[in-house]
Design a protein around this motif. Sequence first.
Motif, short mmCIF file in Angstrom:
data_model
loop_
_atom_site.label_atom_id
_atom_site.label_comp_id
_atom_site.label_asym_id
_atom_site.label_seq_id
_atom_site.Cartn_x
_atom_site.Cartn_y
_atom_site.Cartn_z
N ALA A 1 50.88 40.23 41.57
CA ALA A 1 49.98 39.33 40.83
C ALA A 1 48.56 39.51 41.35
CB ALA A 1 50.44 37.89 40.98
N SER A 2 48.39 39.64 42.67
CA SER A 2 47.04 39.85 43.23
C SER A 2 46.49 41.20 42.78
CB SER A 2 47.06 39.78 44.75
OG SER A 2 47.18 38.45 45.16
N LEU A 3 47.36 42.22 42.75
CA LEU A 3 46.90 43.54 42.29
C LEU A 3 46.39 43.45 40.85
CD1 LEU A 3 49.42 46.29 43.46
CD2 LEU A 3 47.09 45.92 44.25
N ALA A 4 47.13 42.73 40.02
CA ALA A 4 46.74 42.61 38.60
C ALA A 4 45.38 41.91 38.49
CB ALA A 4 47.80 41.85 37.82
N ARG A 5 45.14 40.93 39.38
CA ARG A 5 43.84 40.23 39.34
C ARG A 5 42.71 41.11 39.85
NH1 ARG A 5 46.98 35.60 40.56
NH2 ARG A 5 46.86 36.03 42.78
N ALA A 6 43.08 42.18 40.60
CA ALA A 6 42.04 43.04 41.20
C ALA A 6 41.30 43.84 40.14
CB ALA A 6 42.67 43.98 42.22
N GLY A 7 41.85 43.90 38.91
CA GLY A 7 41.12 44.53 37.81
C GLY A 7 41.40 46.01 37.64
N ALA A 8 40.38 46.74 37.16
CA ALA A 8 40.57 48.11 36.68
C ALA A 8 41.22 49.02 37.72
CB ALA A 8 39.24 48.69 36.27
#
Length: 400
Positions: free
Chosen positions: A131-138
């Motif tokens: 989930a944190s990776l997904a929030r990290a963006g591109a």
Amino acid sequence: MTTALSPARTAGPAPMPTAAPGPGGPSLASARPDPADLDPRRALRELARWRADGRDAARFPYRAVLGHYRAVGKNAVAAELLTALRAVEPAVPAPAEPARAAARLLRDWLPQVVDGARGDYDSYLGTPVYASLARAGAEARTDVVITALLADLVAIEAATLAAAPAGRARTRAALRALTAATGLVSGGPGPAPQLADDDPAELVRACAEAVTAARQAVPSSVLHAVELTLTPTTRCHDEQMFIRVIQIFEAVFAAVARSIAAATEAVAEGRGERARELLADATRQVAGTSGVFRVLTTMPKDAFAVIRANTDGRSAVQSTSYRTVEQTAPELYRTLLRSPVEEGELSSVMRELDEAWGAMKRTHWGITMKVIGQVRGTGGTAGASYLREAAEARLFPALA
Ligand code: HEM
């Protein structure tokens, strides 16, 4: 002299300890461990040193902790190590990156190793990390994360090929999926894997090349997060594949859920073209799971029986992202009916998404029938009959 340390939880049936590492047998990490990893004391010592040195998350002894986890299987980890990990509290980091990112990663990762007998699906696969990776963006977009997961899977499978040639079918399937994923990330079709030759050494070489190409296309922060999130409950080789496959599907479910939410917003604002792009991308992601299912079909029944016995209560029926997709799709359709966007502008792309999602559910049901038959699921449902019924539910029933 060694002191016997107690396992945190009574493990299920032992996975064929005398077999060669590879499909149907133990993992390489458990069959040929670094002897120091069999004993939790190295990890305990390094944890104590880490605490004494100021609890800097960037210096957390992941390697020593994971070494023990992977050598014995999470369900047999020493209780003393579990207790020490439950007491881990990283120091408050400096407000700047990368210190904050390191502290976040440690906090996201800990639930995966301290869950013990209370584990659920999210702690099994490491949902907070992803989930944190997904929030990290591109830099960590879905295709990138999937490429990193496949690269790790191919590396693991290739490492056991010499000892277990039976693993060739899986390795080939995983290599094909990796090559396709790397192509998406690096903007080209990717190097064609040398699959015609039946020589295991050739296959190992093709895997090494593909893994190198994939890892070059993925940021090190993503590779690091992926590397940390493999904590099988057993010593089974096949559980490593199972976890990587689940993580790939979860990345897809989360991406589809985000696309549906963003498309609903775009439709409400009258931006039909944007909604169409988002839904087409979601369809591509779902259709792309067919190559991953081919990897999953190489799961031996006996190995899965061991995994099932050790993962009770950790069923994907708990997947929040999957549930979100099914629950939010009808709202997209209702929004479309009230919006200035013509229904005809989106109906075909919505139908395609629905068909791809339905095909994915039917394939999952078919694999379940082959691997476990009609027995109950680890999530407490009736199993295959529940899945057959669930596969008939449409995302957009009015368009069917
Ligand atoms: C050998 C492989 C697999 C078998 C035998 C299997 C079996 C099952 C069973 C029996 C259920 C019913 C719920 C329960 O009681 O546990 C279920 C649900 C589910 N499984 Fe699997 N599964 C497998 C692999 C996977 C993989 C790799 C994923 C990817 C994330 C996955 C995703 C799901 C989802 C999302 C559900 C909930 C479906 C719904 O409620 O409509 N499964 N699975």
